[in-house]
Design an enzyme around this catalytic site. Structure first.
Site, short mmCIF file in Angstrom:
data_model
loop_
_atom_site.label_atom_id
_atom_site.label_comp_id
_atom_site.label_asym_id
_atom_site.label_seq_id
_atom_site.Cartn_x
_atom_site.Cartn_y
_atom_site.Cartn_z
N ASP A 7 39.06 -13.65 -37.98
CA ASP A 7 38.60 -12.82 -39.08
C ASP A 7 39.80 -11.98 -39.50
O ASP A 7 40.17 -11.03 -38.81
CB ASP A 7 37.44 -11.91 -38.64
CG ASP A 7 36.97 -11.00 -39.76
OD1 ASP A 7 36.89 -11.46 -40.91
OD2 ASP A 7 36.72 -9.81 -39.48
N GLU A 67 38.51 -17.45 -41.65
CA GLU A 67 37.69 -17.07 -42.79
C GLU A 67 38.57 -16.93 -44.03
O GLU A 67 39.63 -16.31 -43.99
CB GLU A 67 36.98 -15.74 -42.51
CG GLU A 67 36.04 -15.33 -43.63
CD GLU A 67 35.26 -14.08 -43.31
OE1 GLU A 67 35.06 -13.28 -44.25
OE2 GLU A 67 34.86 -13.89 -42.16
N ASP A 140 34.49 -7.19 -36.42
CA ASP A 140 35.55 -8.16 -36.68
C ASP A 140 35.55 -9.26 -35.62
O ASP A 140 35.83 -10.41 -35.91
CB ASP A 140 36.92 -7.46 -36.70
CG ASP A 140 36.89 -6.21 -37.55
OD1 ASP A 140 37.24 -6.29 -38.73
OD2 ASP A 140 36.49 -5.16 -37.02
#
Length: 159
Positions: A7, A67, A140
Protein backbone atom coordinates in the site's frame (compact mmCIF):
# COMPACT_ATOMS: atom_id res chain seq x y z
CA UNK A 1 3.17 -19.03 -3.57
CA UNK A 2 4.37 -16.17 -1.37
CA UNK A 3 3.02 -12.70 -2.17
CA UNK A 4 4.07 -9.30 -0.83
CA UNK A 5 1.35 -6.66 -0.99
CA UNK A 6 2.16 -2.96 -0.99
CA UNK A 7 0.00 0.00 0.00
CA UNK A 8 2.12 2.90 -1.28
CA UNK A 9 2.77 6.01 0.73
CA UNK A 10 5.60 8.38 1.48
CA UNK A 11 4.99 8.90 5.20
CA UNK A 12 3.63 5.39 5.76
CA UNK A 13 4.05 2.53 3.30
CA UNK A 14 2.15 -0.61 4.22
CA UNK A 15 3.41 -4.09 3.43
CA UNK A 16 1.97 -7.54 3.98
CA UNK A 17 3.40 -10.93 3.09
CA UNK A 18 1.16 -13.99 2.78
CA UNK A 19 1.64 -17.62 1.83
CA UNK A 20 -0.92 -19.20 -0.47
CA UNK A 21 -1.18 -22.97 -0.67
CA UNK A 22 -4.21 -24.17 -2.57
CA UNK A 23 -7.17 -22.42 -1.00
CA UNK A 24 -5.35 -21.73 2.26
CA UNK A 25 -3.81 -18.35 2.99
CA UNK A 26 -1.51 -17.60 5.90
CA UNK A 27 0.02 -14.39 7.21
CA UNK A 28 3.82 -14.39 7.14
CA UNK A 29 4.46 -10.82 8.27
CA UNK A 30 2.99 -7.36 7.89
CA UNK A 31 3.69 -3.85 8.98
CA UNK A 32 4.63 -0.40 7.81
CA UNK A 33 7.69 1.53 6.79
CA UNK A 34 7.44 5.04 8.20
CA UNK A 35 9.50 8.05 7.26
CA UNK A 36 9.66 11.23 9.34
CA UNK A 37 7.66 14.23 8.19
CA UNK A 38 9.68 17.21 6.98
CA UNK A 39 12.51 14.91 5.87
CA UNK A 40 13.62 15.64 2.30
CA UNK A 41 11.77 13.43 -0.18
CA UNK A 42 14.93 11.77 -1.58
CA UNK A 43 15.83 10.65 1.96
CA UNK A 44 12.33 9.30 2.53
CA UNK A 45 12.42 7.38 -0.75
CA UNK A 46 15.80 5.91 0.19
CA UNK A 47 14.37 4.72 3.53
CA UNK A 48 11.48 3.06 1.70
CA UNK A 49 13.89 1.39 -0.72
CA UNK A 50 16.15 0.14 2.09
CA UNK A 51 13.25 -1.10 4.19
CA UNK A 52 11.56 -2.93 1.33
CA UNK A 53 14.84 -4.42 0.16
CA UNK A 54 15.37 -5.90 3.63
CA UNK A 55 11.80 -7.22 3.84
CA UNK A 56 12.07 -8.87 0.42
CA UNK A 57 15.43 -10.45 1.33
CA UNK A 58 13.99 -11.79 4.60
CA UNK A 59 10.67 -13.09 3.26
CA UNK A 60 11.64 -14.09 -0.29
CA UNK A 61 8.24 -13.54 -1.98
CA UNK A 62 7.39 -14.95 -5.41
CA UNK A 63 5.33 -11.94 -6.54
CA UNK A 64 4.50 -8.35 -5.62
CA UNK A 65 1.01 -6.88 -5.63
CA UNK A 66 0.80 -3.09 -5.59
CA UNK A 67 -2.23 -0.87 -5.19
CA UNK A 68 -2.64 1.57 -8.08
CA UNK A 69 -3.12 5.20 -7.17
CA UNK A 70 -6.44 6.98 -7.26
CA UNK A 71 -6.45 10.63 -6.27
CA UNK A 72 -8.92 13.35 -7.01
CA UNK A 73 -7.82 16.21 -4.76
CA UNK A 74 -4.29 16.93 -3.55
CA UNK A 75 -1.90 16.76 -6.52
CA UNK A 76 1.19 17.32 -4.33
CA UNK A 77 0.34 14.29 -2.21
CA UNK A 78 -0.44 12.27 -5.33
CA UNK A 79 2.98 13.02 -6.80
CA UNK A 80 4.94 12.03 -3.68
CA UNK A 81 2.87 8.86 -3.22
CA UNK A 82 3.45 8.03 -6.89
CA UNK A 83 7.18 8.41 -6.31
CA UNK A 84 7.03 6.03 -3.32
CA UNK A 85 5.01 3.61 -5.45
CA UNK A 86 7.69 3.80 -8.14
CA UNK A 87 10.39 3.00 -5.58
CA UNK A 88 8.38 0.00 -4.37
CA UNK A 89 7.92 -1.30 -7.92
CA UNK A 90 11.60 -0.79 -8.73
CA UNK A 91 12.60 -2.61 -5.55
CA UNK A 92 10.40 -5.54 -6.55
CA UNK A 93 11.78 -5.60 -10.08
CA UNK A 94 15.36 -5.52 -8.81
CA UNK A 95 14.47 -8.63 -6.78
CA UNK A 96 13.18 -10.19 -10.04
CA UNK A 97 9.58 -10.28 -8.78
CA UNK A 98 6.66 -10.15 -11.19
CA UNK A 99 4.66 -7.01 -10.37
CA UNK A 100 0.86 -7.06 -10.36
CA UNK A 101 -1.15 -3.86 -10.00
CA UNK A 102 -4.74 -3.49 -8.87
CA UNK A 103 -6.97 -0.45 -8.52
CA UNK A 104 -8.61 0.28 -5.17
CA UNK A 105 -11.98 -0.79 -6.63
CA UNK A 106 -10.53 -4.10 -7.88
CA UNK A 107 -9.13 -4.77 -4.41
CA UNK A 108 -12.40 -3.88 -2.70
CA UNK A 109 -14.39 -6.07 -5.08
CA UNK A 110 -12.07 -9.06 -4.75
CA UNK A 111 -11.99 -8.84 -0.94
CA UNK A 112 -15.64 -8.01 -0.19
CA UNK A 113 -17.49 -8.61 -3.45
CA UNK A 114 -18.42 -4.91 -3.57
CA UNK A 115 -16.32 -2.26 -5.33
CA UNK A 116 -17.48 0.56 -3.06
CA UNK A 117 -16.84 -1.23 0.25
CA UNK A 118 -15.71 0.86 3.18
CA UNK A 119 -12.41 0.41 5.03
CA UNK A 120 -13.87 -1.45 8.05
CA UNK A 121 -15.49 -4.02 5.72
CA UNK A 122 -12.21 -4.61 3.90
CA UNK A 123 -10.26 -4.89 7.15
CA UNK A 124 -12.71 -7.41 8.57
CA UNK A 125 -12.54 -9.55 5.44
CA UNK A 126 -8.73 -9.47 5.55
CA UNK A 127 -8.94 -10.66 9.15
CA UNK A 128 -11.33 -13.47 8.24
CA UNK A 129 -9.42 -14.60 5.13
CA UNK A 130 -6.15 -14.85 7.07
CA UNK A 131 -7.74 -16.34 10.21
CA UNK A 132 -6.47 -13.54 12.44
CA UNK A 133 -7.77 -12.73 15.91
CA UNK A 134 -7.78 -8.99 15.24
CA UNK A 135 -7.89 -6.63 12.28
CA UNK A 136 -4.32 -5.80 11.19
CA UNK A 137 -3.21 -2.33 12.28
CA UNK A 138 -2.51 0.31 11.10
CA UNK A 139 -4.86 0.71 8.12
CA UNK A 140 -1.92 0.82 5.69
CA UNK A 141 -0.89 -2.66 6.80
CA UNK A 142 -4.42 -4.04 6.30
CA UNK A 143 -4.58 -2.37 2.87
CA UNK A 144 -1.29 -4.01 1.86
CA UNK A 145 -2.60 -7.41 2.95
CA UNK A 146 -5.76 -6.76 0.92
CA UNK A 147 -3.55 -6.13 -2.14
CA UNK A 148 -1.71 -9.42 -1.52
CA UNK A 149 -5.00 -11.31 -1.07
CA UNK A 150 -6.34 -9.77 -4.27
CA UNK A 151 -3.43 -11.18 -6.22
CA UNK A 152 -3.97 -14.58 -4.60
CA UNK A 153 -7.63 -14.53 -5.70
CA UNK A 154 -6.80 -13.24 -9.20
CA UNK A 155 -4.10 -15.89 -9.65
CA UNK A 156 -6.67 -18.61 -8.92
CA UNK A 157 -9.05 -17.13 -11.50
CA UNK A 158 -6.29 -16.93 -14.13
CA UNK A 159 -5.21 -20.52 -13.41
Amino acid sequence: MRIIGIDPGTGILGFGVIDVNGGRMRLVTAGVITTPAHTPLPDRLEEIYSGLTDIIKETRPDAMSVEKLFFTKNITTAISVAEARGVAILTGRQAKLPIHEYTPNEIKKSITGYGAAKKPQIQEMVRIQLGLQEVPKPDDCADALAAALTHAFMSRIEA
